[in-house]
Design a protein around this motif. Structure first.
Motif, PDB file in Angstrom:
ATOM      1  N   ASN A 179      -1.240  -4.789  -4.749  1.00  0.00           N
ATOM      2  CA  ASN A 179      -2.182  -5.663  -5.454  1.00  0.00           C
ATOM      3  C   ASN A 179      -2.307  -6.954  -4.663  1.00  0.00           C
ATOM      4  O   ASN A 179      -1.315  -7.626  -4.387  1.00  0.00           O
ATOM      5  CB  ASN A 179      -1.676  -5.951  -6.876  1.00  0.00           C
ATOM      6  N   ASN A 180      -3.522  -7.292  -4.318  1.00  0.00           N
ATOM      7  CA  ASN A 180      -3.749  -8.494  -3.506  1.00  0.00           C
ATOM      8  C   ASN A 180      -3.274  -9.761  -4.223  1.00  0.00           C
ATOM      9  O   ASN A 180      -2.794 -10.702  -3.595  1.00  0.00           O
ATOM     10  CB  ASN A 180      -5.237  -8.607  -3.166  1.00  0.00           C
ATOM     11  N   ALA A 181      -3.380  -9.764  -5.546  1.00  0.00           N
ATOM     12  CA  ALA A 181      -2.971 -10.945  -6.312  1.00  0.00           C
ATOM     13  C   ALA A 181      -1.455 -11.144  -6.269  1.00  0.00           C
ATOM     14  O   ALA A 181      -0.957 -12.270  -6.329  1.00  0.00           O
ATOM     15  CB  ALA A 181      -3.441 -10.826  -7.754  1.00  0.00           C
ATOM     16  N   ASP A 182      -0.718 -10.040  -6.168  1.00  0.00           N
ATOM     17  CA  ASP A 182       0.744 -10.112  -6.146  1.00  0.00           C
ATOM     18  C   ASP A 182       1.301 -10.161  -4.727  1.00  0.00           C
ATOM     19  O   ASP A 182       2.524 -10.170  -4.553  1.00  0.00           O
ATOM     20  CB  ASP A 182       1.338  -8.899  -6.877  1.00  0.00           C
ATOM     21  N   PHE A 183       0.433 -10.160  -3.742  1.00  0.00           N
ATOM     22  CA  PHE A 183       0.886 -10.135  -2.351  1.00  0.00           C
ATOM     23  C   PHE A 183       1.521 -11.475  -1.983  1.00  0.00           C
ATOM     24  O   PHE A 183       0.877 -12.520  -2.019  1.00  0.00           O
ATOM     25  CB  PHE A 183      -0.311  -9.839  -1.436  1.00  0.00           C
TER      26      PHE A 183
ATOM     27  N   GLN B 207      -9.218  -5.000   1.480  1.00  0.00           N
ATOM     28  CA  GLN B 207      -9.318  -4.638   0.072  1.00  0.00           C
ATOM     29  C   GLN B 207     -10.776  -4.504  -0.360  1.00  0.00           C
ATOM     30  O   GLN B 207     -11.149  -3.544  -1.051  1.00  0.00           O
ATOM     31  CB  GLN B 207      -8.616  -5.700  -0.785  1.00  0.00           C
ATOM     32  N   GLN B 208     -11.607  -5.441   0.044  1.00  0.00           N
ATOM     33  CA  GLN B 208     -13.032  -5.371  -0.308  1.00  0.00           C
ATOM     34  C   GLN B 208     -13.711  -4.190   0.386  1.00  0.00           C
ATOM     35  O   GLN B 208     -14.593  -3.551  -0.188  1.00  0.00           O
ATOM     36  CB  GLN B 208     -13.715  -6.683   0.069  1.00  0.00           C
ATOM     37  N   GLU B 209     -13.295  -3.926   1.603  1.00  0.00           N
ATOM     38  CA  GLU B 209     -13.856  -2.790   2.333  1.00  0.00           C
ATOM     39  C   GLU B 209     -13.514  -1.481   1.631  1.00  0.00           C
ATOM     40  O   GLU B 209     -14.374  -0.584   1.518  1.00  0.00           O
ATOM     41  CB  GLU B 209     -13.309  -2.798   3.762  1.00  0.00           C
TER      42      GLU B 209
ATOM     43  N   SER C 250      -9.295   2.346   6.955  1.00  0.00           N
ATOM     44  CA  SER C 250      -9.119   1.114   6.184  1.00  0.00           C
ATOM     45  C   SER C 250      -7.785   1.120   5.439  1.00  0.00           C
ATOM     46  O   SER C 250      -7.121   0.090   5.326  1.00  0.00           O
ATOM     47  CB  SER C 250     -10.273   0.947   5.193  1.00  0.00           C
ATOM     48  N   LYS C 251      -7.394   2.289   4.938  1.00  0.00           N
ATOM     49  CA  LYS C 251      -6.077   2.414   4.307  1.00  0.00           C
ATOM     50  C   LYS C 251      -4.984   2.085   5.319  1.00  0.00           C
ATOM     51  O   LYS C 251      -4.004   1.384   5.002  1.00  0.00           O
ATOM     52  CB  LYS C 251      -5.885   3.830   3.763  1.00  0.00           C
ATOM     53  N   ALA C 252      -5.145   2.608   6.529  1.00  0.00           N
ATOM     54  CA  ALA C 252      -4.166   2.338   7.580  1.00  0.00           C
ATOM     55  C   ALA C 252      -4.172   0.864   7.962  1.00  0.00           C
ATOM     56  O   ALA C 252      -3.116   0.285   8.258  1.00  0.00           O
ATOM     57  CB  ALA C 252      -4.465   3.218   8.806  1.00  0.00           C
ATOM     58  N   ASN C 253      -5.349   0.250   7.967  1.00  0.00           N
ATOM     59  CA  ASN C 253      -5.438  -1.184   8.292  1.00  0.00           C
ATOM     60  C   ASN C 253      -4.723  -2.035   7.242  1.00  0.00           C
ATOM     61  O   ASN C 253      -4.091  -3.044   7.576  1.00  0.00           O
ATOM     62  CB  ASN C 253      -6.904  -1.613   8.391  1.00  0.00           C
ATOM     63  N   LEU C 254      -4.814  -1.629   5.971  1.00  0.00           N
ATOM     64  CA  LEU C 254      -4.082  -2.340   4.914  1.00  0.00           C
ATOM     65  C   LEU C 254      -2.577  -2.178   5.123  1.00  0.00           C
ATOM     66  O   LEU C 254      -1.813  -3.131   4.988  1.00  0.00           O
ATOM     67  CB  LEU C 254      -4.494  -1.798   3.547  1.00  0.00           C
TER      68      LEU C 254
END
Length: 466
Positions: free
Chosen positions: A280-284, A387-389, A452-456
């Motif tokens: 979760n980007n908010a919890d990062f 995340q937006q991608e 994109s998953k790998a980039n995250l």
């Protein structure tokens, strides 16, 4: 480990017999686990920690007790000029203190008078101290503190290096999966082209179709064969690229066999494999990011260096005091009347070298702090962009699936009209070509989604569970 053994078995013994091959699926999770265990670059990343631990051991050596023996003798023309023996046992401590026990025994005809000692030798026990410069911090203290930070920094850097190799390996897997799916598409539609060509040829022989339809069906068939061959070569190349990441014990490379295929259900498992299902980007927490933690340890190390350079601005004032005795076994023989003491004082007039070193240390520290702040912003923006991608890819995937379904419906309708004699082979081939094109676009979109998953996974430097 059992899964890895199974994969290895399938890699080495692909053929059951000369006529038949049994396909076996290698999942992304199995593949990355295999890479993490055996790839040489992953092992090389572990050497970073070993190297820093060796430096830490070396830094601790500065505090090891030392035994020193100095023997010097001169004999000339049957005359013993001097015979000097000096032995010492030193114990360095954390601060600028050093404890020392010493034994000295000298004799000879031309011995320097100050070196005269009792016949049985002279014993000394005392301490030396740096009261200004090197008292609270000195080079050996700074080296040990920095070595500890280097070990922690190396652990973070090692995690980044392993994450990098797993990221590159996953891209190769996704490319392999894409080329495999492309080949499946061309395989399916080649069969349609063969059936359509055979039916058109039979209809021509029976007089129901003109010769031009046979020619058009033949062109379509050859185009399908050409595209399938291109897809096959791409699959072979991607398989060889994937093999670059497959190794055994003793650094033995493995070549992927033809009967090993990718997991076509990877989409359902990729989040679990990359351990990003609950991300979760908010919890990062950016402060727990390995790159940021590595920079923090670097800043701490540079801060120690700055303190050492500030310490060098102080004048040097070294003192030492040693009790002297020729009967060390008697405790009351150590008294203040018999001693050896000294004071050493040094102070450069301009301190230009010291001030220059301090200025450079401050610049390096400021540079590292700025790098840390800039890196935080970069990582946050990169994670947010990915995340937006990913959210956009979900919307795009719904659109492309709808388009594929609608083109499939158009093709079936056109084939029914063709069967009833209300359409032409040209229109059927056109509908089919658009369906193939759209399916390939869907596969390409899925591949971008995987990337994109790998980039995250790379941007957040997430650890894959063992």
């Amino acid at each position: 480990m059992k899964k890895y053994i199974l994969v290895l078995f399938l890699l080495m013994f692909a053929k059951l017999n000369a006529q038949e091959k049994v396909e076996s699926v290698m999942t992304l999770s199995e593949y990355l686990g295999y890479v993490k265990t055996y790839h040489p670059i992953v092992k090389q990343a572990n050497l970073v920690i070993n190297n820093s631990e060796a430096k830490l051991l070396k830094a601790r050596g500065a505090f090891d007790p030392k035994i020193e023996v100095d023997f010097d003798k001169k004999q000339f023309k049957e005359k013993e000029y001097y015979n000097k023996l000096n032995g010492a046992f030193k114990i360095p401590t954390w601060y600028g203190l050093e404890f020392k026990a010493n034994f000295e025994n000298n004799d000879g005809l031309f011995l320097n008078p100050e070196a005269n000692v009792p016949t049985d030798g002279l014993y000394a026990a005392g301490v030396s101290a740096s009261l200004l410069k090197d008292l609270l911090i000195n080079k050996r203290m700074a080296s040990l503190k920095q070595a500890k930070f280097f070990v922690n920094q190396a652990k973070e850097d090692q995690q980044i290096l392993v994450n990098e190799i797993l990221y590159n390996a996953s891209l190769s897997y996704f490319k392999w999966l894409k080329t495999y799916n492309d080949k499946l598409v061309y395989d399916d539609f080649l069969q349609n082209a063969v059936i359509r060509f055979d039916n058109t040829k039979r209809a021509f022989i029976e007089g129901d179709k003109p010769a031009i339809d046979t020619l058009e069906a033949g062109i379509t068939l050859n185009n399908r064969k050409l595209n399938l061959e291109k897809a096959r070569i791409k699959l072979v190349k991607s398989s060889l690229e994937l093999s670059n990441f497959l190794w055994l014990n003793e650094n033995t490379p493995v070549e992927l066999q033809d009967n090993i295929i990718p997991d076509i259900t990877t989409l359902d498992k990729v989040d679990t494999t990359f351990n990003i299902a609950l991300f979760n980007n908010a919890d990062f927490d950016i402060d727990n990011h390995p790159k940021i933690r590595s920079l923090e340890f670097k800043i701490k190390s540079l801060n120690i260096d700055k303190k050492l350079k500030m310490n060098n601005l102080l004048p040097r004032l070294d003192v030492q005091y040693n009790f002297l005795t020729q009967t060390p076994r008697q405790g009351n023989s150590l008294n203040v009347d018999n001693y050896k003491a000294g004071i050493n004082f040094k102070l450069p007039i301009f301190l230009r070298k010291e001030r220059g070193d301090l200025k450079l240390a401050r610049i390096k520290l400021q540079d590292a702090k700025l790098e840390n702040e800039a890196t935080k912003v970069t990582i946050k923006n990169k994670v947010n962009a990915v995340q937006q991608e990913l959210e956009s890819f979900i919307v795009q995937n719904d659109y492309i699936n709808t388009i594929v379904r609608d083109y499939g419906t158009l093709l079936k309708a056109e084939e029914r009209k063709f069967f009833l004699g209300e359409s032409s082979l040209f229109l059927v081939n056109y509908r089919e070509s658009k369906l193939i094109e759209t399916k390939l676009k869907a596969i390409e979109l899925e591949n971008k989604f995987f990337k994109s998953k790998a980039n995250l996974f790379k941007a957040a430097v997430i650890t894959i569970a063992e």
